[in-house]
Every structure is written in C-alpha cells, then in structure tokens.
Write a protein that holds these residues in place. Structure first.
Motif, mmCIF file in Angstrom:
data_model
loop_
_atom_site.group_PDB
_atom_site.id
_atom_site.type_symbol
_atom_site.label_atom_id
_atom_site.label_comp_id
_atom_site.label_asym_id
_atom_site.label_seq_id
_atom_site.Cartn_x
_atom_site.Cartn_y
_atom_site.Cartn_z
ATOM 1 N N ARG A 177 0.851 -1.406 -0.003
ATOM 2 C CA ARG A 177 -0.096 -0.094 -0.086
ATOM 3 C C ARG A 177 0.860 1.245 -0.096
ATOM 4 N NH1 ARG A 177 -1.870 0.245 6.287
ATOM 5 N NH2 ARG A 177 0.070 1.153 6.933
ATOM 6 N N TYR A 178 0.309 2.339 -0.392
ATOM 7 C CA TYR A 178 0.999 3.729 -0.300
ATOM 8 C C TYR A 178 0.626 4.304 1.292
ATOM 9 C CZ TYR A 178 1.845 3.263 -5.300
ATOM 10 O OH TYR A 178 2.372 3.066 -6.457
ATOM 11 N N GLU A 179 1.734 4.963 1.661
ATOM 12 C CA GLU A 179 1.548 5.778 2.979
ATOM 13 C C GLU A 179 2.247 6.834 2.811
ATOM 14 O OE1 GLU A 179 3.149 4.471 6.980
ATOM 15 O OE2 GLU A 179 1.365 3.168 6.377
ATOM 16 N N ARG A 180 1.779 8.037 3.558
ATOM 17 C CA ARG A 180 2.448 9.282 3.364
ATOM 18 C C ARG A 180 3.711 9.218 4.145
ATOM 19 N NH1 ARG A 180 1.192 14.310 1.082
ATOM 20 N NH2 ARG A 180 -0.892 13.742 0.636
ATOM 21 N N VAL A 181 5.108 9.226 3.780
ATOM 22 C CA VAL A 181 6.086 9.123 4.422
ATOM 23 C C VAL A 181 6.704 10.812 4.457
ATOM 24 C CG1 VAL A 181 8.424 8.336 4.762
ATOM 25 C CG2 VAL A 181 6.467 6.712 4.014
ATOM 26 N N PRO A 182 7.013 11.196 5.754
ATOM 27 C CA PRO A 182 7.575 12.663 5.529
ATOM 28 C C PRO A 182 9.005 12.499 5.100
ATOM 29 C CG PRO A 182 7.258 11.985 7.627
ATOM 30 C CD PRO A 182 6.696 10.929 6.859
ATOM 31 N N LEU A 183 9.262 13.365 3.871
ATOM 32 C CA LEU A 183 10.836 13.459 3.379
ATOM 33 C C LEU A 183 11.264 14.769 3.962
ATOM 34 C CD1 LEU A 183 10.137 12.208 -0.050
ATOM 35 C CD2 LEU A 183 10.970 10.817 1.859
ATOM 36 N N ALA A 184 12.659 14.852 4.021
ATOM 37 C CA ALA A 184 13.340 16.055 4.339
ATOM 38 C C ALA A 184 13.238 17.201 2.762
ATOM 39 C CB ALA A 184 14.786 15.896 4.939
ATOM 40 N N VAL A 185 12.446 18.163 2.851
ATOM 41 C CA VAL A 185 12.111 18.734 1.714
ATOM 42 C C VAL A 185 12.690 20.346 2.271
ATOM 43 C CG1 VAL A 185 10.735 19.722 -0.122
ATOM 44 C CG2 VAL A 185 10.666 17.424 0.535
ATOM 45 N N ARG A 186 13.174 21.163 1.540
ATOM 46 C CA ARG A 186 13.449 22.599 1.705
ATOM 47 C C ARG A 186 12.100 22.962 1.611
ATOM 48 N NH1 ARG A 186 17.078 26.091 -1.725
ATOM 49 N NH2 ARG A 186 15.628 27.855 -1.522
ATOM 50 N N THR A 187 11.347 23.715 2.622
ATOM 51 C CA THR A 187 10.238 24.478 2.448
ATOM 52 C C THR A 187 10.527 25.972 2.273
ATOM 53 O OG1 THR A 187 9.207 22.574 3.269
ATOM 54 C CG2 THR A 187 7.748 24.417 3.394
#
Length: 68
Positions: A22-32
């Motif tokens: 299944r797909y699950e939202r995984v937090p990634l380190a993204v410059r915001t």
C-alpha cells in the motif's frame, strides 16, 4: 511524457505485516519556503530554469499555477 524521478516522489512503498502493498505518506526532508517569502506581496513571480522563464501565479482562488 512522464519524467519524474522516483527518488523525489513523496509517496513510498511500505509493506505492512500482512504483506499487502500500500501507499503511505512518509515525511521527506524537503526544503520548504513560504509563499509569502517567495511572492513578497506580488501575485506573480518569474522563475528561470535551464534558460527558460516560468511564471508562477497566485489565482483569485488562492491556488498556484506554473506556466512556461
């Protein structure tokens, strides 16, 4: 033409104990950056990318649109 890099994609595969994929939202380190920081009170900005000019606009509904 789909040219996305799977390593940049925000969804990753997770295999739970029941082995169902299944797909699950995984937090990634993204410059915001805040849109307020980018636009500084304007409704449109230009972005130069590989020699091409893109226009990023805030619509009346508050959404963002990117045009080449």
């Amino acid at each position: 033409m789909n040219t996305h890099n799977p390593n940049d994609f925000r969804y990753r595969f997770r295999r739970p104990e029941d082995t169902q994929m299944r797909y699950e939202r995984v937090p990634l380190a993204v410059r915001t950056l805040s849109s307020n920081t980018l636009f500084q009170g304007e409704h449109e900005i230009g972005i130069e990318h590989h020699g091409a000019l893109y226009r990023l606009k805030i619509t009346r509904q508050g959404k963002l649109i990117l045009n080449k």
